[in-house]
Scaffold this active site. Structure first.
Site, PDB file in Angstrom:
ATOM      1  N   LYS A  52     148.291 -60.210 -73.353  1.00  0.00           N
ATOM      2  CA  LYS A  52     146.860 -60.138 -73.061  1.00  0.00           C
ATOM      3  C   LYS A  52     146.557 -60.727 -71.689  1.00  0.00           C
ATOM      4  CE  LYS A  52     145.891 -60.237 -78.001  1.00  0.00           C
ATOM      5  NZ  LYS A  52     145.335 -60.929 -79.183  1.00  0.00           N
ATOM      6  N   GLN A  96     143.566 -66.805 -80.797  1.00  0.00           N
ATOM      7  CA  GLN A  96     144.668 -66.033 -81.378  1.00  0.00           C
ATOM      8  C   GLN A  96     144.916 -66.449 -82.824  1.00  0.00           C
ATOM      9  OE1 GLN A  96     146.399 -63.476 -79.799  1.00  0.00           O
ATOM     10  NE2 GLN A  96     147.325 -63.130 -81.789  1.00  0.00           N
ATOM     11  N   ASP A 119     136.722 -60.231 -79.922  1.00  0.00           N
ATOM     12  CA  ASP A 119     137.523 -59.701 -81.027  1.00  0.00           C
ATOM     13  C   ASP A 119     136.657 -59.038 -82.093  1.00  0.00           C
ATOM     14  OD1 ASP A 119     140.252 -59.788 -80.628  1.00  0.00           O
ATOM     15  OD2 ASP A 119     140.465 -61.865 -81.287  1.00  0.00           O
TER      16      ASP A 119
HETATM   17  C1  BQF Z   1     153.291 -51.806 -78.658  1.00  0.00           C
HETATM   18  C2  BQF Z   1     148.837 -58.375 -84.017  1.00  0.00           C
HETATM   19  C3  BQF Z   1     149.451 -58.521 -86.345  1.00  0.00           C
HETATM   20  C4  BQF Z   1     148.896 -59.801 -86.429  1.00  0.00           C
HETATM   21  C5  BQF Z   1     148.300 -60.369 -85.320  1.00  0.00           C
HETATM   22  C6  BQF Z   1     151.695 -53.464 -77.719  1.00  0.00           C
HETATM   23  C7  BQF Z   1     150.867 -55.301 -79.036  1.00  0.00           C
HETATM   24  C8  BQF Z   1     151.699 -54.898 -80.071  1.00  0.00           C
HETATM   25  C9  BQF Z   1     152.482 -53.754 -79.961  1.00  0.00           C
HETATM   26  C10 BQF Z   1     150.015 -56.506 -79.142  1.00  0.00           C
HETATM   27  C11 BQF Z   1     148.797 -57.708 -82.737  1.00  0.00           C
HETATM   28  C12 BQF Z   1     149.388 -56.337 -82.574  1.00  0.00           C
HETATM   29  C13 BQF Z   1     148.251 -58.372 -81.643  1.00  0.00           C
HETATM   30  C14 BQF Z   1     152.492 -53.052 -78.778  1.00  0.00           C
HETATM   31  C15 BQF Z   1     148.232 -57.782 -80.257  1.00  0.00           C
HETATM   32  C16 BQF Z   1     148.962 -55.696 -81.265  1.00  0.00           C
HETATM   33  O1  BQF Z   1     153.771 -51.481 -77.560  1.00  0.00           O
HETATM   34  O2  BQF Z   1     153.419 -51.096 -79.669  1.00  0.00           O
HETATM   35  C17 BQF Z   1     150.876 -54.575 -77.848  1.00  0.00           C
HETATM   36  O3  BQF Z   1     150.086 -57.355 -78.293  1.00  0.00           O
HETATM   37  N1  BQF Z   1     149.106 -56.636 -80.176  1.00  0.00           N
HETATM   38  C18 BQF Z   1     147.682 -59.672 -81.836  1.00  0.00           C
HETATM   39  O4  BQF Z   1     147.166 -60.272 -80.913  1.00  0.00           O
HETATM   40  O5  BQF Z   1     147.704 -60.234 -83.039  1.00  0.00           O
HETATM   41  C19 BQF Z   1     148.277 -59.661 -84.124  1.00  0.00           C
HETATM   42  C20 BQF Z   1     149.430 -57.815 -85.158  1.00  0.00           C
END
Ligand code: BQF
Length: 296
Positions: A52, A96, A119
């Site tokens: 991010k 987060q 968010d």
């Molecule tokens: C990709 C997330 C579960 C729980 C908390 C790119 C992300 C993921 C995959 C990413 C996620 C999932 C995020 C890919 C943020 C998505 O290339 O497929 C980016 O950074 N995510 C999060 O902040 O908290 C989570 C999933």
């Protein structure tokens, strides 16, 4: 044979548009700024937060990291959120999740000003979606809508099944797709749904957000359907040097052969989620300065 919907490619082109928006805001004296709060050292959370912040840098958004120890108290965290709410330089606040044990996520969500809730988790923003007047849409649902729109997939009148009912993903996706403008006929399924395969195999559009690795098998999917895989799961894979790999909620190989469109994991909804966080931060800066939202 199916067509792949690349969230990576669509996300990159959205980020290119957003970079220009940021330049324009900066020339008007507004520098969009996102506060990123990370509590503890969960390795997946550290990866997401890094992702991010890097994307912020790429498009010109100022990000301010607040890294707190796992021993942080509820009161300390709420005080930090309050100081970010009061800081006029900060437009968006991201905390987060998941938080370490002992910290109450619901109370943190409610502590964030709804005007900085990039968010889209605050009950006010959830309520606005339910009323058909969305302000901040949580990043993953927003990303799914943009993916459909930018792939030219019409949702109007389509039989749409959302598998999963979380506050963050399944529930808002279902509400949004059934709302005016999207006009889908939506069924929400979950772990207690009877005859689940029968229900999912009626779907013209199937959104998988159940959080179980490769849960959706070919026999659960209608031939020619559009399949959006929101899952991010890790499974063991001894052939990888990390010992594991990322998979979605869909058994990609077998389902891919049967459908018209499908999103991959990685490179599908994940990159869209990050792009929409950037969009929400820019909109936060615009709204806080009395400007209308961007057109995406
Ligand atoms: C990709 C997330 C579960 C729980 C908390 C790119 C992300 C993921 C995959 C990413 C996620 C999932 C995020 C890919 C943020 C998505 O290339 O497929 C980016 O950074 N995510 C999060 O902040 O908290 C989570 C999933």
């Amino acid at each position: 044979m199916s067509e792949l919907i690349s969230g990576k490619a669509i996300g990159t082109s959205i980020n290119d548009e957003l970079r220009k928006e940021v330049e324009q805001l900066k020339s008007n004296g507004i520098e969009p700024c996102l506060a990123v709060v990370l509590v503890g050292k969960d390795p997946a959370s550290e990866v997401y937060v890094r992702n991010k912040k890097r994307t912020c840098t790429e498009i010109g958004i100022h990000s301010i990291g607040h890294d707190l120890p796992a021993s942080t108290t509820q009161e300390d965290l709420e005080n930090l959120i309050q100081s970010l709410n009061d800081d006029s330089e900060v437009h968006g606040i991201l905390c987060q999740f998941p938080l370490p044990k002992g910290l109450d996520e619901t109370r943190i969500i409610q502590a964030i000003s709804p005007d900085k809730d990039v968010d889209g988790l605050h009950p006010l923003n959830a309520g606005l979606i339910a009323m058909g007047q969305p302000k901040f849409i949580s990043c993953t649902p927003f990303g799914v809508l943009q993916m459909l729109k930018r792939s030219g997939i019409s949702t109007s009148g389509k039989n749409t099944v959302v598998l999963g009912r979380s506050n963050l993903v399944g529930r808002p996706i279902a509400t949004l797709l059934s709302s005016k403008g999207w006009d889908a006929t939506v069924t929400v399924c979950h772990s207690r749904t009877a005859n689940l395969s029968q229900v999912t195999s009626q779907a013209d559009i199937l959104v998988a957000a159940i959080g179980i690795a490769e849960f959706v098998k070919a026999e659960m999917v209608k031939p020619g359907a559009v399949v959006i895989d929101v899952g991010i799961n890790r499974i063991d894979d001894p052939s990888k040097k990390s010992g594991s790999r990322m998979v979605g909620d869909v058994a990609f190989k077998e389902v891919e052969e049967k459908v018209s469109y499908i999103t991959p994991v990685p490179g599908g909804v994940g990159p869209m989620t990050i792009a929409m966080l950037m969009a929400n931060t820019i909109n936060a800066a615009r709204w806080l300065n009395g400007m209308p939202e961007m057109n995406l």
